[in-house]
Design an enzyme around this catalytic site. Structure first.
Site, PDB file in Angstrom:
ATOM      1  N   HIS A  34     -12.381  11.935   1.867  1.00 48.89           N
ATOM      2  CA  HIS A  34     -12.361  10.572   2.373  1.00 48.89           C
ATOM      3  C   HIS A  34     -12.225  10.486   3.887  1.00 48.89           C
ATOM      4  O   HIS A  34     -12.823   9.627   4.520  1.00 48.89           O
ATOM      5  CB  HIS A  34     -11.191   9.836   1.715  1.00 48.89           C
ATOM      6  CG  HIS A  34     -11.116   8.376   2.034  1.00 48.89           C
ATOM      7  ND1 HIS A  34     -12.171   7.523   1.803  1.00 48.89           N
ATOM      8  CD2 HIS A  34     -10.117   7.612   2.547  1.00 48.89           C
ATOM      9  CE1 HIS A  34     -11.817   6.296   2.173  1.00 48.89           C
ATOM     10  NE2 HIS A  34     -10.598   6.323   2.643  1.00 48.89           N
ATOM     11  N   GLN A  68      -8.290  14.486   4.226  1.00 45.76           N
ATOM     12  CA  GLN A  68      -7.691  13.643   3.191  1.00 45.76           C
ATOM     13  C   GLN A  68      -8.627  13.500   1.991  1.00 45.76           C
ATOM     14  O   GLN A  68      -9.771  13.072   2.139  1.00 45.76           O
ATOM     15  CB  GLN A  68      -7.388  12.256   3.749  1.00 45.76           C
ATOM     16  CG  GLN A  68      -6.771  11.336   2.706  1.00 45.76           C
ATOM     17  CD  GLN A  68      -6.128  10.109   3.338  1.00 45.76           C
ATOM     18  OE1 GLN A  68      -6.802   9.176   3.750  1.00 45.76           O
ATOM     19  NE2 GLN A  68      -4.809  10.131   3.449  1.00 45.76           N
ATOM     20  N   LEU A 119     -15.658   5.361  -3.467  1.00 44.95           N
ATOM     21  CA  LEU A 119     -14.256   4.991  -3.342  1.00 44.95           C
ATOM     22  C   LEU A 119     -13.820   3.888  -4.303  1.00 44.95           C
ATOM     23  O   LEU A 119     -14.522   2.905  -4.501  1.00 44.95           O
ATOM     24  CB  LEU A 119     -14.003   4.528  -1.904  1.00 44.95           C
ATOM     25  CG  LEU A 119     -12.537   4.265  -1.554  1.00 44.95           C
ATOM     26  CD1 LEU A 119     -11.745   5.555  -1.614  1.00 44.95           C
ATOM     27  CD2 LEU A 119     -12.436   3.644  -0.171  1.00 44.95           C
ATOM     28  N   ARG A 173      -2.853  10.673   6.356  1.00 44.30           N
ATOM     29  CA  ARG A 173      -2.922   9.295   6.840  1.00 44.30           C
ATOM     30  C   ARG A 173      -2.489   8.325   5.746  1.00 44.30           C
ATOM     31  O   ARG A 173      -2.847   8.488   4.586  1.00 44.30           O
ATOM     32  CB  ARG A 173      -4.348   8.957   7.265  1.00 44.30           C
ATOM     33  CG  ARG A 173      -4.531   7.518   7.688  1.00 44.30           C
ATOM     34  CD  ARG A 173      -5.920   7.249   8.243  1.00 44.30           C
ATOM     35  NE  ARG A 173      -6.984   7.328   7.253  1.00 44.30           N
ATOM     36  CZ  ARG A 173      -7.285   6.365   6.375  1.00 44.30           C
ATOM     37  NH1 ARG A 173      -6.576   5.245   6.357  1.00 44.30           N
ATOM     38  NH2 ARG A 173      -8.278   6.518   5.532  1.00 44.30           N
ATOM     39  N   GLU A 185      -7.464   1.760  -2.723  1.00 41.83           N
ATOM     40  CA  GLU A 185      -6.033   1.885  -2.993  1.00 41.83           C
ATOM     41  C   GLU A 185      -5.419   0.518  -3.299  1.00 41.83           C
ATOM     42  O   GLU A 185      -4.346   0.420  -3.895  1.00 41.83           O
ATOM     43  CB  GLU A 185      -5.346   2.512  -1.772  1.00 41.83           C
ATOM     44  CG  GLU A 185      -3.878   2.827  -1.990  1.00 41.83           C
ATOM     45  CD  GLU A 185      -3.295   3.690  -0.873  1.00 41.83           C
ATOM     46  OE1 GLU A 185      -4.043   4.483  -0.280  1.00 41.83           O
ATOM     47  OE2 GLU A 185      -2.094   3.566  -0.613  1.00 41.83           O
ATOM     48  N   PHE A 205       0.860  -1.188   0.000  1.00 43.16           N
ATOM     49  CA  PHE A 205       0.000   0.000   0.000  1.00 43.16           C
ATOM     50  C   PHE A 205       0.891   1.231   0.000  1.00 43.16           C
ATOM     51  O   PHE A 205       2.062   1.167   0.381  1.00 43.16           O
ATOM     52  CB  PHE A 205      -0.886   0.005   1.251  1.00 43.16           C
ATOM     53  CG  PHE A 205      -2.363   0.005   0.960  1.00 43.16           C
ATOM     54  CD1 PHE A 205      -2.934  -1.001   0.204  1.00 43.16           C
ATOM     55  CD2 PHE A 205      -3.194   1.016   1.456  1.00 43.16           C
ATOM     56  CE1 PHE A 205      -4.309  -1.013  -0.042  1.00 43.16           C
ATOM     57  CE2 PHE A 205      -4.559   1.010   1.211  1.00 43.16           C
ATOM     58  CZ  PHE A 205      -5.117  -0.002   0.461  1.00 43.16           C
ATOM     59  N   ARG A 221      -1.073   9.289  -0.245  1.00 45.46           N
ATOM     60  CA  ARG A 221      -2.337   9.742  -0.819  1.00 45.46           C
ATOM     61  C   ARG A 221      -2.339  11.224  -1.162  1.00 45.46           C
ATOM     62  O   ARG A 221      -2.920  11.639  -2.174  1.00 45.46           O
ATOM     63  CB  ARG A 221      -3.491   9.430   0.147  1.00 45.46           C
ATOM     64  CG  ARG A 221      -3.791   7.956   0.193  1.00 45.46           C
ATOM     65  CD  ARG A 221      -4.905   7.634   1.165  1.00 45.46           C
ATOM     66  NE  ARG A 221      -5.266   6.219   1.053  1.00 45.46           N
ATOM     67  CZ  ARG A 221      -6.149   5.604   1.828  1.00 45.46           C
ATOM     68  NH1 ARG A 221      -6.747   6.268   2.805  1.00 45.46           N
ATOM     69  NH2 ARG A 221      -6.425   4.331   1.644  1.00 45.46           N
ATOM     70  N   HIS A 242      -8.981  11.286  -0.961  1.00 48.08           N
ATOM     71  CA  HIS A 242      -8.474  10.022  -1.480  1.00 48.08           C
ATOM     72  C   HIS A 242      -8.258  10.196  -2.976  1.00 48.08           C
ATOM     73  O   HIS A 242      -9.127  10.705  -3.674  1.00 48.08           O
ATOM     74  CB  HIS A 242      -9.483   8.906  -1.199  1.00 48.08           C
ATOM     75  CG  HIS A 242      -8.943   7.526  -1.409  1.00 48.08           C
ATOM     76  ND1 HIS A 242      -8.648   7.037  -2.657  1.00 48.08           N
ATOM     77  CD2 HIS A 242      -8.650   6.539  -0.528  1.00 48.08           C
ATOM     78  CE1 HIS A 242      -8.189   5.799  -2.527  1.00 48.08           C
ATOM     79  NE2 HIS A 242      -8.179   5.473  -1.252  1.00 48.08           N
TER      80      HIS A 242
END
Lengths: 243, 575
Positions: free
Chosen positions: B349, B234, B250, B384, B253, B121, B284, B236
């Site tokens: 997000h 954030q 969404l 994050r 990821e 990730f 991100r 995304h």
């Protein structure tokens, strides 16, 4: 601009009626979008449950043109738009208001199921091929559409004798967990009412997650119960199946 | 005044997502009487939407991993604005929390050796995310739900808390209404744990559900607690863009984690330009800005996004590892992701900012008020990392349960009182929309707010834009004073929105004012007029939001100082 005519059931336990609303169409629009348009522009108090709007939470179940569905998943352009689209609350559970029903029975039943019970000395090694059976059932988003469509609950209202397809896969999920040690067969045969299911597969047809409720959960559970208790009816059934 | 029912518990947990459930399980296990209150049905909280995985240095796949590397990655992902102690605890305790889920029945995908599998990730040095295809959050919430309902707690479903009550400085209860009947309800409690999630519904394009209206942030703020770092929202990088009805939903990821490639309309793999080393698996904040810039500069896809392609991994692999994504695109967009690319664009997000808490116990600056999960601030700094949210919920959910129980155990039964005047005030406020024959439609103001936040306090910000946004918020606040609704109090979403809207206006103002104050770019906060880091000034402080005589006060406070041994981990390019 083209419009959809939405006929939405409005009412509560005292009774109600269909209300018709015109909703302008946008590309890709789903039934839940139309309901939100109605809330924002016509009736702010239209009661609808929803959360994720991405078919992942199972909150927005309703009967669209008579078909139990997730309203976030049904695109308006897949429905015959020359006629009004009807949206009704799911029928098997008591109405609270409009499209919101009292599904608390499911939570009560769920509590009766013995949870996952591993052995005290488990070393937690599991292989992918062993976890896949239970993983299928764990995809369930608890939309309760299978409960809604099951004729034992819907037409015969046997809620105090049959847990329903959702809870059958819940029990199957634990039973088929590679490290579970509990035995739920007595419960399956008894209060869960597994014998009531006569495999019409209506539940499997409406499952938005595509879980093979009947083939992969209910039938194997029936076989396990038969193997242990030799229930004559199921015994005959299992003979049929083998032939 | 109308009658209301009363329930009494040692601890009330508000919110039944990952953090709330984990907190309630812990407190119950310690013998506390726990009431778990949630706005939706149990099991529907936003945690079910989490897809890609839970980050924990289990080292099952990449054996070099360990808490120090996870800590290092988290601090750098957060651009060093994180509360170091939270990041440390998180990295150290996450593996144990994930294994515990397995012991409670969660079935993670497996490695060949029969261990919990882990995937790559963004921003994580090693393959670190334990996962179940792309439905990790659902697995987590079901597991916690199964555990929770047999733990002895009482669950109050479809119940919204609107006000916290205090006895002097200390928390003494929470007041709210049943969504079904519209009747009011009082919960007396020695401690309250906020686990209400985020604020995403303040923005138009968002991956968040209706519940994400900043309730917990607002409850804490109104109760006198500090919030921190609210400018860090954030976006995304990958939300759906087409068709319009699914804009913002969404795209996990994990698509990039499994090898997905981002290209622009010219077919160019543009991440080469923005982060040549990590490419698509950059953090991100960087990927979101890169996609935004490509579109802004005219190199976007037909519907104004970037192309994200995973088809080279082959149909079977994609369907196995990303089943929800396959269905999501097939059903909503008529795109077969095993054969063609997706179109993606940033979507609101997650909020890194939140209630200021103590890392050990999660207590806020108000005695008896605890916060865990997205509603708490500090853990993730300015940005994050993916997968660090689910682990955060588990680690700090558990700590909140422990912290609140230990606090509650020190308080004698019946020593806290409820102020009737506070309740009367709450009731009056809640019923006010029924008194206004000529008020505004709450849905209209909500839409205007969402437009404004996207326009003025979005991915790229300037002094001028944010200032305009604050003016717009002032107008909306004024308009929201007199709201009008129709119908009865029974399950009335319009009425519910009236209070949620007030919360969203408060958190939106906090976001905008903090964004205006922080004159630098860091993590998710990008000021076009201050494009670089200002480590000397802004790198050393948290933004602080508090209520001062009814007005919002924005200030700063120095970051907690990291001990030398941790500094060396952060500085060392630790692997």
């Amino acid at each position: 601009m083209s419009v959809a005519r939405m006929r939405v059931y409005r009412g509560d336990s005292e009774g109600g009626r269909e209300m018709e609303y015109e909703v302008p169409l946008e590309e890709g629009m789903v039934v839940l979008d139309a309901l939100h348009f109605i809330q924002a522009n016509y009736d702010g108090d239209l009661a609808v449950r929803w959360n994720c709007k991405a078919a992942k939470c199972g909150s927005c179940s309703a009967e669209v043109n008579g078909m139990p569905s997730l309203t976030c998943k049904i695109r308006l352009d897949t429905l015959p738009l020359h006629q009004p689209i009807t949206v009704y609350p799911i029928k098997t559970f008591p109405i609270i208001k409009d499209l919101v029903t009292d599904v608390s029975w499911n939570y009560e039943v769920r509590k009766k199921i013995q949870p996952f019970t591993p052995a005290p000395d488990t070393d937690w090694t599991m292989y992918q091929e062993d976890v896949e059976r239970s993983q299928e059932f764990r995809k369930c988003i608890e939309c309760f559409l299978c409960q809604d469509v099951c004729h034992i609950l819907r037409n015969h209202d046997k809620k105090n004798e049959f847990f329903g397809p959702r809870m059958m896969i819940k029990m199957a999920e634990f039973e088929m967990h590679p490290l579970d040690t509990a035995d739920r067969k007595e419960q399956l045969r008894g209060e869960a009412g597994l014998g009531y299911c006569n495999i019409t597969k209506c539940c499997t047809e409406v499952c938005p997650e595509g879980i093979h409720i009947t083939d992969n959960a209910i039938i194997p559970l029936k076989e396990r119960v038969v193997d242990t208790y030799f229930d004559p009816l199921s015994w005959i059934f299992s003979k049929f199946k083998k032939n | 005044m109308e009658k209301y029912e009363t329930h009494k518990h040692d601890i009330i947990v508000i919110g039944a997502g990952g953090a709330g459930l984990r907190a309630a399980i812990d407190a119950s296990a310690r013998g506390a009487s726990v009431g778990l209150v949630c706005k939706s049905l149990l099991g529907k909280a936003h945690t079910v939407m989490a897809e890609g995985g839970v980050a924990a240095a289990l080292a099952n796949v990449d054996t070099g991993d360990g808490w120090k590397t996870h800590f290092h990655d988290t601090m750098h992902g957060g651009k060093l604005l994180n509360n170091w102690r939270m990041a440390q605890i998180h990295a150290q305790e996450a593996p144990e929390r994930v294994e515990e889920l397995e012991h409670w029945g969660a079935l993670f995908d497996r490695t060949k050796e029969g261990k919990i599998n882990q995937r790559a990730f963004g921003g994580h040095t090693w393959k670190r995310l334990a996962h179940i295809g792309d439905r990790t959050g659902l697995e987590m919430i079901r597991t916690l739900q199964d555990r929770g309902i047999h733990s002895g707690m009482d669950v109050y479903m479809e119940c919204t808390i609107t006000h916290l009550l205090k006895d002097g400085e200390r928390i003494s209860g929470a007041f709210g209404y049943w969504r079904e009947s519209g009747r009011f309800v009082l919960f007396q409690a020695k401690a309250i744990i906020l686990a209400t999630g985020g604020i995403g519904k303040s923005y138009k394009v968002t991956s968040n559900s209706w519940e994400y209206t900043g309730d917990g942030h607002t409850l804490a703020y109104d109760a006198g607690a500090d919030l921190i770092d609210m400018e860090f929202v954030q976006f995304h990088p990958t939300g759906m863009v087409w068709p319009p009805s699914v804009k913002g939903i969404l795209v996990t990821e994990a698509v990039r984690g499994e090898g997905g490639i981002l290209t622009n309309r010219e077919g160019k793999r543009f991440m080469e330009k923005y982060d040549p080393e990590r490419m698509e698996l950059s953090t991100r904040d960087i990927v979101a800005r890169s996609i935004y810039t490509e579109v802004l500069e005219g190199r976007g896809s037909p519907h104004g996004g970037a192309f994200l392609d995973i088809s080279h991994r082959g149909g079977d692999y994609v369907k196995k590892k990303l089943p929800s994504m396959y269905h999501q695109f097939k059903e909503f967009a008529e795109i077969d992701i095993t054969k063609e690319p997706m179109e993606v664009f940033p979507t609101t997000h997650y909020v890194m900012g939140g209630v200021r808490v103590d890392a050990e116990t999660t207590v806020s600056t108000v005695p008896g008020l605890f916060a865990a999960g997205e509603v708490a601030g500090g853990m993730h700094g300015a940005n994050r990392l993916g997968g660090n949210s689910l682990s955060d919920l588990l680690v700090f959910g558990r700590r909140a349960g422990q912290g609140a129980t230990e606090y509650a155990n020190k308080i004698n039964d019946n020593s806290l009182s409820i102020d009737d005047a506070e309740i009367e005030k709450a009731v009056k406020e809640m019923l006010e929309p029924y008194e206004n024959p000529h008020g505004e439609n709450p849905y209209t103001i909500h839409q205007a707010l969402q437009e404004a936040m996207g326009e003025y306090v979005g991915v790229f910000r300037t002094h001028e834009k944010i200032s305009e946004g604050i003016e717009e918020l002032e107008i909306l606040k004024e308009r929201a004073v007199t709201l009008k609704i129709e119908g009865s109090r029974m399950f009335n979403p319009g009425w519910h929105l009236c209070k949620d809207l007030k919360s969203m206006l408060i958190v939106s103002e906090a976001i905008a004012r903090c964004a205006l104050q922080r004159e630098e770019s860091r993590g998710a906060h990008s000021r076009v007029d201050f494009p670089g880091y200002d480590d000397e000034k802004w790198g050393k402080v948290n933004s602080v939001i508090s209520k001062d005589n009814g007005n919002m006060k924005i200030s700063t406070s120095p970051l907690p100082q990291m001990p030398e041994e941790l500094k060396s981990i952060v500085d060392g390019g630790y692997k």
